[in-house]
Design a protein around this motif. Structure first.
Motif, PDB file in Angstrom:
ATOM      1  N   GLU A  39      35.715  34.388  34.430  1.00 32.44           N
ATOM      2  CA  GLU A  39      36.035  35.393  35.579  1.00 32.44           C
ATOM      3  C   GLU A  39      37.917  36.018  36.071  1.00 32.44           C
ATOM      4  OE1 GLU A  39      31.836  33.431  35.788  1.00 32.44           O
ATOM      5  OE2 GLU A  39      34.715  32.286  36.297  1.00 32.44           O
ATOM      6  N   LEU A  40      38.659  34.702  35.193  1.00 29.99           N
ATOM      7  CA  LEU A  40      39.707  35.448  35.631  1.00 29.99           C
ATOM      8  C   LEU A  40      40.587  36.189  34.163  1.00 29.99           C
ATOM      9  CD1 LEU A  40      42.926  34.994  36.835  1.00 29.99           C
ATOM     10  CD2 LEU A  40      42.693  32.588  35.632  1.00 29.99           C
ATOM     11  N   GLU A  41      40.350  35.721  33.340  1.00 29.50           N
ATOM     12  CA  GLU A  41      40.180  36.595  32.015  1.00 29.50           C
ATOM     13  C   GLU A  41      39.948  37.951  32.209  1.00 29.50           C
ATOM     14  OE1 GLU A  41      40.572  34.897  27.053  1.00 29.50           O
ATOM     15  OE2 GLU A  41      38.654  34.708  28.360  1.00 29.50           O
ATOM     16  N   GLU A  43      39.503  39.553  35.177  1.00 25.88           N
ATOM     17  CA  GLU A  43      40.269  40.092  36.224  1.00 25.88           C
ATOM     18  C   GLU A  43      41.840  40.617  35.283  1.00 25.88           C
ATOM     19  OE1 GLU A  43      42.325  39.039  40.221  1.00 25.88           O
ATOM     20  OE2 GLU A  43      40.652  37.860  39.575  1.00 25.88           O
ATOM     21  N   CYS A  44      41.944  40.096  34.489  1.00 27.43           N
ATOM     22  CA  CYS A  44      43.505  40.236  33.772  1.00 27.43           C
ATOM     23  C   CYS A  44      42.899  40.890  32.965  1.00 27.43           C
ATOM     24  CB  CYS A  44      43.836  38.533  33.573  1.00 27.43           C
ATOM     25  SG  CYS A  44      45.015  37.294  33.818  1.00 27.43           S
ATOM     26  N   ALA A  46      40.651  42.993  32.835  1.00 26.39           N
ATOM     27  CA  ALA A  46      40.653  44.356  33.148  1.00 26.39           C
ATOM     28  C   ALA A  46      41.631  45.944  34.109  1.00 26.39           C
ATOM     29  CB  ALA A  46      39.452  44.418  35.070  1.00 26.39           C
ATOM     30  N   THR A  47      43.339  44.563  34.415  1.00 18.35           N
ATOM     31  CA  THR A  47      43.637  45.147  35.095  1.00 18.35           C
ATOM     32  C   THR A  47      44.651  46.395  34.028  1.00 18.35           C
ATOM     33  OG1 THR A  47      44.242  42.752  36.228  1.00 18.35           O
ATOM     34  CG2 THR A  47      46.549  44.527  36.221  1.00 18.35           C
ATOM     35  N   LYS A  54      44.898  48.570  29.533  1.00 17.02           N
ATOM     36  CA  LYS A  54      43.835  47.426  30.004  1.00 17.02           C
ATOM     37  C   LYS A  54      42.883  45.978  28.383  1.00 17.02           C
ATOM     38  CE  LYS A  54      41.723  49.549  33.205  1.00 17.02           C
ATOM     39  NZ  LYS A  54      40.264  49.911  34.653  1.00 17.02           N
TER      40      LYS A  54
END
Length: 86
Positions: A39-41, A43-44, A46-47, A54
């Motif tokens: 999930e964190l990866e 999110e990173c 997608a930022t 992206k």
């Protein structure tokens, strides 16, 4: 490559070892940390950051470093700016 060991997470256990090194030849900080959750990866990845698309380019990785290691990262930065450190 000539790595200069700076420090390891003081709360590291036998199975974990977030670590900070300096590579003077390459003029780089080398950080070993934990793999992020999917999930964190995501999110990173997608930022969108101004000037960059992206995603996480091949050859790059997201890692996690505990905040308690900030002083070690500062020490690594100082090692480049002041060769007399360490």
């Amino acid at each position: 490559m000539s790595l200069q060991f700076i420090g390891i997470d003081p709360q590291t256990g036998d199975d974990e070892s977030p670590t900070v090194w300096v590579d003077r030849d390459a003029q780089e900080l080398v950080l070993q940390g934990w793999k992020p959750s999917a999930e964190l990866e995501a999110e990173c990845a997608a930022t969108e950051v101004p000037g960059h698309g992206k995603g996480i380019p091949d050859g790059e990785a997201v890692i996690r470093i505990p905040a308690r290691m900030v002083d070690m990262i500062r020490e690594a930065c100082d090692a480049f700016e002041r060769p007399d450190v360490r």
